[in-house]
Scaffold this active site. Structure first.
Site, PDB file in Angstrom:
ATOM      1  CE  LYS A 203      -2.581   0.657   3.407  1.00 11.60           C
ATOM      2  NZ  LYS A 203      -4.147   1.192   4.332  1.00 11.60           N
TER       3      LYS A 203
HETATM    4  C1  R5P Z   1      -4.284   3.719   8.779  1.00  4.30           C
HETATM    5  O1  R5P Z   1      -4.155   4.247   9.277  1.00  4.30           O
HETATM    6  C2  R5P Z   1      -4.582   2.744   7.785  1.00  4.30           C
HETATM    7  O2  R5P Z   1      -3.691   1.279   7.320  1.00  4.30           O
HETATM    8  C3  R5P Z   1      -5.498   2.796   7.439  1.00  4.30           C
HETATM    9  O3  R5P Z   1      -6.056   2.143   6.344  1.00  4.30           O
HETATM   10  C4  R5P Z   1      -5.091   3.572   5.819  1.00  4.30           C
HETATM   11  O4  R5P Z   1      -4.438   4.883   6.325  1.00  4.30           O
HETATM   12  C5  R5P Z   1      -6.319   3.752   4.620  1.00  4.30           C
HETATM   13  O5  R5P Z   1      -6.975   4.435   4.976  1.00  4.30           O
HETATM   14  P1  R5P Z   1      -7.485   5.741   4.610  1.00  4.30           P
HETATM   15  O6  R5P Z   1      -7.839   5.333   3.476  1.00  4.30           O
HETATM   16  O7  R5P Z   1      -8.851   7.072   5.177  1.00  4.30           O
HETATM   17  O8  R5P Z   1      -6.221   6.569   4.557  1.00  4.30           O
END
Ligand code: R5P
Length: 294
Positions: A203
């Site tokens: 990610k």
């Molecule tokens: C961090 O808090 C997590 O890995 C979230 O899953 C990630 O940041 C994705 O969430 P968002 O789209 O709110 O950034």
């Protein structure tokens, strides 16, 4: 004794027809074992090659943040529209129904809070738990260039080793320290390090300039985080640009569950990700669903 009545010899062996050799659809994953590929196929749609992961693991260091106060009320209605649910084991067991049929990407790191140093994480879930919960992937953060870079990389390596033993993919999440520049050079570095260590997929955040160099330089799939809440049109444009430039989907949280129509937004995002629907058309879809009061 087994019933042998009516047993006949096989006749149709397709002699001369070669066995089909089908390459696995996912970037960099062709040489993986069957179990690993099977789980990755639950995460990534084999038809589009992409995924919409609904992220609601934020509470592991943020507590009950906006939109996640009552996950049963805000997230559970979105589950039918997601491909993957990304959450902690606490929320999985206490709130997520076990019969959703959705793949689970389990947050497997923690140990810090918004009140302390964010990069100071440890592996918070044992592999036995991941197996018991039948997850499709285990996720941990790496904080390249941060105070606890080394420790976070060690966490990732630990999960990869354990996951490989049992055929469970590992998702490396590139966390960004406050002092880090969010550009293609940084994400190119962080995603590549994670891939070299053996992460199954990674990610990253989307960056406007040279994002295609980030995806091209990473030998395994990249999904983008949504990041802070944006106007819906901007979030859809970001998702479109990301997949158009080689991302294999999104792992999106706030831009879905903090939307004024989360059900509309997740369906619009899904159309962009899987069908490359243009952002303007996807935004119309979002408005249409929103105007139905959903
Ligand atoms: C961090 O808090 C997590 O890995 C979230 O899953 C990630 O940041 C994705 O969430 P968002 O789209 O709110 O950034």
């Amino acid at each position: 004794m087994a019933d042998l009545d009516g047993l006949t010899d096989g006749k149709d062996f397709g002699v001369g027809i070669p066995v089909e050799k089908r390459p696995f659809f996912l970037k960099g994953s062709n040489e993986l074992d069957w179990g690993m590929k099977n789980r990755l196929s639950q995460i990534f749609n084999p038809k589009s090659g992409r995924t919409v992961m609904l992220a609601f693991d934020h509470g592991y260091f943020q507590g009950p943040t906006t939109g996640l106060e009552r996950i049963d009320l805000t997230i559970n209605p979105l589950i039918p529209y997601a491909d993957v649910l990304m959450c902690t084991r606490g929320i999985l067991r206490s709130v997520v129904p076990p019969d959703t049929g959705k793949a689970i990407a389990l947050r497997c790191s923690g140990g810090q809070s918004i009140l302390t140093e964010l990069s100071n994480e440890l592996v918070s879930v044992d592999i036995d738990e991941a197996i018991r919960l039948n997850v499709s992937a285990m996720a941990t953060q790496i904080y390249i260039g941060s105070k606890h870079e080394h420790q976070s990389i060690r966490n990732l390596a630990q999960l990869i080793d354990a996951g490989n033993r049992y055929g469970i993919p590992t998702l490396a999440v590139t966390g960004v320290g406050k002092e880090m520049v969010r550009d293609a050079r940084y994400f190119g570095l962080a995603t590549r390090i994670a891939a070299e260590l053996g992460a199954s997929y990674i990610k990253s955040y989307f960056v406007e300039k040279d994002f295609e160099k980030v995806t091209a330089g990473c030998p395994v799939p990249i999904v983008i985080a949504g990041g802070k809440k944006l106007p819906e049109m901007e979030a859809l444009e970001m998702a479109y640009k990301a997949v158009d430039q080689g991302a294999c989907g999104v792992d999106m949280g706030r831009n879905i569950f903090q939307s004024d129509s989360p059900v509309g937004m997740i369906q619009a995002v899904s159309q962009v990700v899987h069908n490359l629907m243009r952002p303007a058309q996807a935004h119309e879809l979002y408005l249409e669903i929103k105007n139905q009061g959903k």
